[in-house]
Scaffold this motif. Structure first.
Motif, PDB file in Angstrom:
ATOM      1  N   GLU A   1       0.887 -30.096 -48.375  1.00 46.82           N
ATOM      2  CA  GLU A   1       1.641 -30.798 -47.342  1.00 46.82           C
ATOM      3  C   GLU A   1       0.786 -31.111 -46.115  1.00 46.82           C
ATOM      4  O   GLU A   1       1.041 -32.086 -45.413  1.00 46.82           O
ATOM      5  CB  GLU A   1       2.829 -29.937 -46.900  1.00 46.82           C
TER       6      GLU A   1
ATOM      7  N   LEU B   1       3.224 -21.732 -36.053  1.00 44.05           N
ATOM      8  CA  LEU B   1       2.045 -22.347 -36.672  1.00 44.05           C
ATOM      9  C   LEU B   1       2.247 -23.855 -36.750  1.00 44.05           C
ATOM     10  O   LEU B   1       1.441 -24.637 -36.254  1.00 44.05           O
ATOM     11  CB  LEU B   1       1.826 -21.752 -38.070  1.00 44.05           C
ATOM     12  N   HIS B   2       3.307 -24.252 -37.410  1.00 47.85           N
ATOM     13  CA  HIS B   2       3.629 -25.672 -37.585  1.00 47.85           C
ATOM     14  C   HIS B   2       5.073 -25.927 -37.135  1.00 47.85           C
ATOM     15  O   HIS B   2       5.897 -25.009 -37.158  1.00 47.85           O
ATOM     16  CB  HIS B   2       3.532 -26.062 -39.065  1.00 47.85           C
TER      17      HIS B   2
ATOM     18  N   THR C   1       7.426 -24.665 -39.557  1.00 46.97           N
ATOM     19  CA  THR C   1       7.508 -23.221 -39.739  1.00 46.97           C
ATOM     20  C   THR C   1       8.849 -22.736 -39.173  1.00 46.97           C
ATOM     21  O   THR C   1       9.370 -21.710 -39.596  1.00 46.97           O
ATOM     22  CB  THR C   1       6.363 -22.509 -38.966  1.00 46.97           C
TER      23      THR C   1
ATOM     24  N   ASP D   1       1.391 -17.289 -44.387  1.00 45.73           N
ATOM     25  CA  ASP D   1       2.009 -18.094 -43.314  1.00 45.73           C
ATOM     26  C   ASP D   1       2.616 -19.383 -43.852  1.00 45.73           C
ATOM     27  O   ASP D   1       2.667 -20.394 -43.136  1.00 45.73           O
ATOM     28  CB  ASP D   1       0.988 -18.477 -42.229  1.00 45.73           C
TER      29      ASP D   1
ATOM     30  N   CYS E   1       5.467 -26.459 -47.618  1.00 48.54           N
ATOM     31  CA  CYS E   1       3.989 -26.534 -47.584  1.00 48.54           C
ATOM     32  C   CYS E   1       3.375 -26.840 -48.942  1.00 48.54           C
ATOM     33  O   CYS E   1       2.267 -27.358 -49.019  1.00 48.54           O
ATOM     34  CB  CYS E   1       3.408 -25.208 -47.106  1.00 48.54           C
TER      35      CYS E   1
HETATM   36  C1  CIR Z   1      -2.785 -22.247 -43.011  1.00 52.39           C
HETATM   37  O1  CIR Z   1      -2.916 -21.437 -42.095  1.00 52.39           O
HETATM   38  O2  CIR Z   1      -3.150 -23.414 -42.910  1.00 52.39           O
HETATM   39  C2  CIR Z   1      -2.170 -21.771 -44.307  1.00 52.39           C
HETATM   40  N1  CIR Z   1      -2.491 -20.404 -44.528  1.00 52.39           N
HETATM   41  C3  CIR Z   1      -0.677 -21.967 -44.301  1.00 52.39           C
HETATM   42  C4  CIR Z   1      -0.281 -23.422 -44.294  1.00 52.39           C
HETATM   43  C5  CIR Z   1       1.178 -23.610 -44.239  1.00 52.39           C
HETATM   44  N2  CIR Z   1       1.505 -24.986 -44.310  1.00 52.39           N
HETATM   45  C6  CIR Z   1       2.578 -25.531 -43.766  1.00 52.39           C
HETATM   46  O3  CIR Z   1       3.313 -24.853 -43.034  1.00 52.39           O
HETATM   47  N3  CIR Z   1       2.776 -26.812 -43.944  1.00 52.39           N
END
Ligand code: CIR
Length: 259
Positions: A71, A166-167, A170, A249, A254
């Motif tokens: 994603e 984070l996003h 999230t 995470d 995702c």
């Molecule tokens: C990161 O930190 O990029 C990955 N461990 C987790 C990505 C999660 N992606 C999302 O929420 N779209």
């Protein structure tokens, strides 16, 4: 009437690599169990397939531990795809590796060339595409992305989510075309005029990244009050085990690009 943002016919996913033990994670809850991660991913793909989607399954990319989270390096719409510039240094190169899969499905592929933006910061609703600023998506990237979205016929709104997520996704997800499930902090930020916002039960915040696909709402297993709240509202809720995915995470949205 604007197009639905929750109905899909296709998806792209990428199988987890053994290197996923070196995945980025904000809190180290231990390395994921790779077999378990693969099982969770396979069940997810199976669910998308059972919901009627044609799913392109890409091979693992060992050089990119986070590459199962397709994603983030691209956006897809019926009108075309956008290759992004993920904001974590270890993930920037993932975008290039998605290009062939995008080229086989889309005639029109646009490129983000300025700043950084992760797809996890992009929440599409029928009327507007929300782009959240984060540690991964900067103002330069978000502004350039808004221009690319306009070229595909979408109106963008750049929003600043509460600190500490984070996003954007999230902490919130579309439950249906008019309703957002959000953490209390995200709901209190009032970023989404025109959507009904329902708040996740206290203590179940990690369930905020759910995925509505056609007539089904996929949620992470282990959050019974959220599942029950959605079921009471009439949704067909399916819980998926995501223990290993959540150590990284990540959540349901995702792991796929959907259109
Ligand atoms: C990161 O930190 O990029 C990955 N461990 C987790 C990505 C999660 N992606 C999302 O929420 N779209």
């Amino acid at each position: 009437m604007p197009a639905s943002a929750t109905r899909f016919t296709h998806a792209i996913v990428r199988r987890p690599a053994a290197s996923a033990i070196h995945n980025l994670r904000s809190v180290d809850r231990g390395a994921p169990d790779i077999d378990g991660l693969c099982r969770e991913h396979a069940a997810y793909v199976d669910m998308l397939t059972r919901l009627g989607l044609t799913v392109d399954v890409l091979p693992p990319l060992d050089a990119f531990p986070d590459s199962l989270f397709v994603e983030d390096p691209a956006l897809v719409f019926p009108e075309g795809a956008i290759v992004l510039r993920p904001g974590a240094a270890s993930r920037l190169g993932e975008a290039e590796h998605l290009r062939p899969a995008l080229a086989s499905r889309f005639d029109r592929i646009l490129e983000l060339t300025d700043g950084f933006a992760d797809g996890g910061d992009v929440l599409r609703t029928p009327d507007v595409v929300h782009v959240g600023l984060s540690a991964r998506t900067d103002e330069t990237g978000a502004t350039a992305l808004a221009g690319l979205l306009a070229a595909l016929g979408y109106r963008a709104s750049i929003v600043r989510p509460p600190a500490g997520v984070l996003h954007l996704k999230t902490a919130c997800s579309l439950v249906d075309d008019g309703t957002l499930l959000a953490t209390r902090a995200m709901a209190d930020a009032h970023l989404f005029p025109g959507l009904d916002v329902i708040v996740i039960p206290d203590g179940e915040e990690p369930a905020a990244n759910l995925l509505r696909v056609n007539d089904v709402v996929m949620v992470a297993a282990g959050f019974p009050r959220t599942a029950e709240m959605l079921a009471r509202r009439g949704h067909d809720v399916r819980a998926l085990a995501l223990d290993e995915v959540m150590k990284l995470d990540a959540g349901l949205s995702c792991m796929s690009l959907r259109w």
